[in-house]
Design a protein around this motif. Structure first.
Motif, PDB file in Angstrom:
ATOM      1  N   GLU A  51      -9.478  -4.179   3.047  1.00 42.49           N
ATOM      2  CA  GLU A  51      -8.609  -3.880   1.899  1.00 42.49           C
ATOM      3  C   GLU A  51      -9.307  -4.227   0.587  1.00 42.49           C
ATOM      4  OE1 GLU A  51      -4.315  -4.587   4.133  1.00 42.49           O
ATOM      5  OE2 GLU A  51      -5.454  -6.325   3.446  1.00 42.49           O
ATOM      6  N   TYR A  58     -11.720   1.813  -5.110  1.00 45.26           N
ATOM      7  CA  TYR A  58     -10.662   2.395  -5.944  1.00 45.26           C
ATOM      8  C   TYR A  58     -10.958   2.165  -7.434  1.00 45.26           C
ATOM      9  CZ  TYR A  58      -6.002   3.021  -7.908  1.00 45.26           C
ATOM     10  OH  TYR A  58      -4.953   3.433  -8.666  1.00 45.26           O
ATOM     11  N   GLU A 205      -2.708   7.982  -6.589  1.00 46.48           N
ATOM     12  CA  GLU A 205      -2.812   7.116  -5.401  1.00 46.48           C
ATOM     13  C   GLU A 205      -1.944   5.874  -5.567  1.00 46.48           C
ATOM     14  OE1 GLU A 205      -6.839   6.139  -3.882  1.00 46.48           O
ATOM     15  OE2 GLU A 205      -7.481   7.826  -5.117  1.00 46.48           O
ATOM     16  N   PHE A 209       1.185   4.761  -3.402  1.00 39.52           N
ATOM     17  CA  PHE A 209       1.113   3.432  -2.775  1.00 39.52           C
ATOM     18  C   PHE A 209       2.403   2.664  -3.045  1.00 39.52           C
ATOM     19  CE2 PHE A 209      -0.305  -1.056  -2.844  1.00 39.52           C
ATOM     20  CZ  PHE A 209      -1.015  -1.126  -1.642  1.00 39.52           C
TER      21      PHE A 209
END
Ligand code: MBD
Ligand code: FE
Length: 291
Positions: A51, A58, A205, A209
């Motif tokens: 993650e 990201y 995104e 999310f």
């Protein structure tokens, strides 16, 4: 320093601040806060390494999207309610001055300088509703302030800001005006329409999310400034717009909602929007902090 373990890691990193170079009190305060809160967050959610790598990727992709026309990090901060919170920390409303709200990602420096009453419309759309915007910029005692600079910008009736739309002229629906000797401002523009913030790429995104929609209510942006007063970055909202109660960037303030009314014939527009702003005496926050 020392050998780290789960229990001492936060204290070790905070303890290292300023060990190999001088840092200011403010730098120490901010660095301590970031380390403390980020470490607590990581422990809280037990962040996993894959993650963490996804987050680094990201952020790298968000950075690559930034250019003169797109500031992806402001957009991401807006979606997380960060910019509105920073603004409330920077500009607490103490007296009767107007409430501020977020700048957002779409301000452009040096908009066209236009005379009072002029129009920012450079391209017409079939569904546009033209509007005459006017009001007074006042000091806290209610006196109009002459010579106040007012920058305005908004999305077009197709729901796109000029700088993200290759089919609109440069600086369409942007302008810089000045108040007259009575503190009065006026300009012609269009009724701002509700629209989805750019939800392609990393902003999209993040919205997905969070399980969010991208929509904002119709709003007109203002930056109101004059030496001797605190600059006001704000927006006005259309009382009849959708999304007032669930703005995707959490930036609506009750005091900034106003009503578009049918315009009297002499105005030459479809609608009429009247809104006064009150400026607080003082200087820009940055200059105050530097004192
Ligand atoms: C906008 O148009 C805006 O005003 C803000 C605050 C964030 C994203 C898009
Ligand atoms: Fe906006």
């Amino acid at each position: 320093m020392g050998i780290v373990n789960q229990d001492n890691i936060t204290d070790v990193v905070i303890g290292s601040l300023g060990q190999h170079g001088t840092i200011t009190d403010r730098e120490r305060e901010i660095a301590t806060g970031i380390i403390k809160h980020m470490h607590a967050f990581i422990k809280d959610v037990k962040l996993q390494h894959h993650e963490f790598l996804a987050a680094c990727d990201y952020l790298a992709r968000a950075g690559q999207l930034c250019d003169d026309n797109r500031q992806e990090f402001i957009l991401l901060a807006d979606i997380l309610g960060i910019e509105v919170l920073v603004d409330m920390m920077t500009n607490p409303v103490e007296g009767n001055e107007s409430e501020s709200t977020v700048l957002g990602p779409f301000y452009r420096e040096n908009p066209p300088v236009l005379p009072k009453g002029a129009s920012t419309i450079q391209k017409h759309f079939d569904n546009e509703e033209t509007a005459y915007f006017e009001g007074y910029i006042k000091d806290e005692s209610g006196n109009g302030i002459a010579g106040v600079t007012i920058d305005v910008w908004e999305d077009a009736p197709n729901g796109v800001y000029e700088n993200l739309d290759p089919d609109q002229p440069e600086y369409n629906l942007r302008g810089r005006f000045e108040t007259d000797e009575n503190g009065h401002y006026a300009f012609v523009a269009v009724r701002p329409v509700p629209y989805p913030i750019p939800d392609d790429e990393t902003a999209g995104e993040l919205l997905r999310f969070m399980g969010h929609h991208p929509n904002r209510p119709g709003h007109m942006h203002f930056i109101i400034s004059k030496d001797g007063y605190r600059p006001l970055i704000s927006q006005i909202y259309d009382a009849d717009s959708d999304w007032l109660e669930n703005d995707s960037v959490f930036a609506v303030k009750q005091s900034l909602i106003g009503k578009f009314k049918t315009a009297a014939k002499e105005l030459g527009t479809d609608l009429h929007f009247e809104f006064d702003f009150v400026l607080k005496e003082g200087a820009a926050a940055q200059a105050v902090a530097a004192e």
